[in-house]
Design a protein around this motif. Sequence first.
Motif, PDB file in Angstrom:
ATOM      1  N   ARG A  75     -20.741 -70.207   2.360  1.00 22.67           N
ATOM      2  CA  ARG A  75     -20.510 -70.475   0.943  1.00 22.67           C
ATOM      3  C   ARG A  75     -19.865 -71.845   0.838  1.00 22.67           C
ATOM      4  O   ARG A  75     -18.927 -72.145   1.553  1.00 22.67           O
ATOM      5  CB  ARG A  75     -19.569 -69.414   0.377  1.00 22.67           C
ATOM      6  CG  ARG A  75     -19.216 -69.666  -1.068  1.00 22.67           C
ATOM      7  CD  ARG A  75     -18.207 -68.670  -1.548  1.00 22.67           C
ATOM      8  NE  ARG A  75     -17.797 -68.978  -2.905  1.00 22.67           N
ATOM      9  CZ  ARG A  75     -16.758 -68.419  -3.501  1.00 22.67           C
ATOM     10  NH1 ARG A  75     -16.043 -67.512  -2.864  1.00 22.67           N
ATOM     11  NH2 ARG A  75     -16.444 -68.759  -4.733  1.00 22.67           N
ATOM     12  N   SER A 102     -23.427 -62.608  -1.563  1.00 21.11           N
ATOM     13  CA  SER A 102     -23.387 -63.045  -0.165  1.00 21.11           C
ATOM     14  C   SER A 102     -23.686 -61.878   0.783  1.00 21.11           C
ATOM     15  O   SER A 102     -24.358 -62.061   1.800  1.00 21.11           O
ATOM     16  CB  SER A 102     -22.047 -63.708   0.162  1.00 21.11           C
ATOM     17  OG  SER A 102     -21.021 -62.759   0.119  1.00 21.11           O
ATOM     18  N   PHE A 107     -24.655 -70.699  -1.924  1.00 19.25           N
ATOM     19  CA  PHE A 107     -24.714 -69.910  -0.691  1.00 19.25           C
ATOM     20  C   PHE A 107     -25.907 -70.359   0.145  1.00 19.25           C
ATOM     21  O   PHE A 107     -27.004 -70.529  -0.377  1.00 19.25           O
ATOM     22  CB  PHE A 107     -24.864 -68.418  -1.006  1.00 19.25           C
ATOM     23  CG  PHE A 107     -23.693 -67.855  -1.738  1.00 19.25           C
ATOM     24  CD1 PHE A 107     -22.569 -67.404  -1.058  1.00 19.25           C
ATOM     25  CD2 PHE A 107     -23.705 -67.777  -3.129  1.00 19.25           C
ATOM     26  CE1 PHE A 107     -21.477 -66.900  -1.733  1.00 19.25           C
ATOM     27  CE2 PHE A 107     -22.621 -67.271  -3.822  1.00 19.25           C
ATOM     28  CZ  PHE A 107     -21.500 -66.829  -3.123  1.00 19.25           C
TER      29      PHE A 107
END
Length: 388
Positions: free
Chosen positions: A41, A27, A47
Amino acid sequence: MVSLKDFGVVNQQFGYNTGNEFLYCISSWMKQLRKEGQVFRFGNVTFALLCPYINDEESDQLFVEIRERFRQVWRIGAIQTNIAGSFGQMKCIDFDAEITNIMEILPFMMQLAKEKEDGIIEYDETIEQMFRERKGMLALLREAIEKRMFEVWYQPVYDCHKQRIVSAEALVRLRNYDGKIVRPDLFIPLAEESGMIADVGRFVWNEVCRFIGEHQDIAPEYISVNFSMQQFRSPKLYQQMEESLHKYHVPYEKMKIEITERDILQDMKYMEQQMKLLTEKGLRFFMDDFGTGYSNFYSVMSLPFEVIKLDKSLLNGLENSSRDRLIIQTLVEMFHNIGMKVIAEGIETEEQKNMVQNMGADYIQGFFYAKPMPEEQLVEFLTHSAKR
Ligand code: G
Ligand code: G
Ligand code: MN
């Protein structure tokens, strides 16, 4: 957007803490791709990078960049691993891009991406259309449960030994507002996903019990009911089943449950338990659609099935192939040897009927005898076939 594939393996290999660090690493990497981007998320290992649209080229390039990154390893200190993913891109340019709408579409899109071989999907009108249809069908399902728009139809089953119709399979139908019938292939998968299958299943079971209870004179020896794996997860299932049986004075022996191998393999241990519990009460199980999945012989033979239903796809080309006939014949013999009976499904012609009968099938179901029909027609059908 990226959905990680087999991330459980990473967790198993390195432990949850390291797994979490990999997720954080992914991320963070996505976040630094665009200054004005935001990373979300959801669904555990999916993601999404949300950023302002500049132009097609820029957006496509970003999509490529993300996919390329997942061809390389991810590192945490001295640990490194490959992480595979499915990828989706959605450009919101010329349609009403409500964020709540997008958040609904994304998981659906990623589901489609996972089913694709290359794992890559780009939002387009077809997907939008599919999404709308799905939403419409979900809404219809919800109403159908409330307003009892379901019907149970029946397809008769012929007994080759007794040489008459002895039973039937219950097949659910949904009658839409326009009076048209919606086939179960269209709504059963959605009902399973959304948990509504418990209500649908309960309705079907109760209807079949009522039918048998009200037609003791002509009722078939038994009626088989299709179950989805998810129904066995419902804590009230047994109680509800028993209530209906009791209400209409129907013994367990008059009912059979059809379940597919695909369903059983979802959680074999659990299903084995459930089958054992119900078998002790006198209920028997049929294996549906045999020959369609990755048939695992061991699983078939170790579970207490009374009857195996050979799928029509196995029987389709029999007229033209003596080798196929030999295979089916051997299969039938094997099932007989371990004490199971066999139904041949999807039989449409007299030639097919004679063939499967000669190969030892115990029962035959198919358009040759009858198509699925509403209850009143079944009553008529059974009354006539009893006279014959
Ligand atoms: O006639 P046909 O289109 O009815 O059936 C399509 C499929 O829908 C069948 O393969 C059957 O397994 C499934 N199905 C039909 N009725 C039911 C039901 O009451 N419950 C479940 N879980 N599946 C059903
Ligand atoms: O539960 P199952 O997957 O076995 O559902 C049976 C399905 O097969 C139903 O959709 C039913 O309408 C269909 N069917 C039953 N007999 C025939 C047949 O003879 N030919 C064809 N093509 N389909 C059939
Ligand atoms: Mn079936």
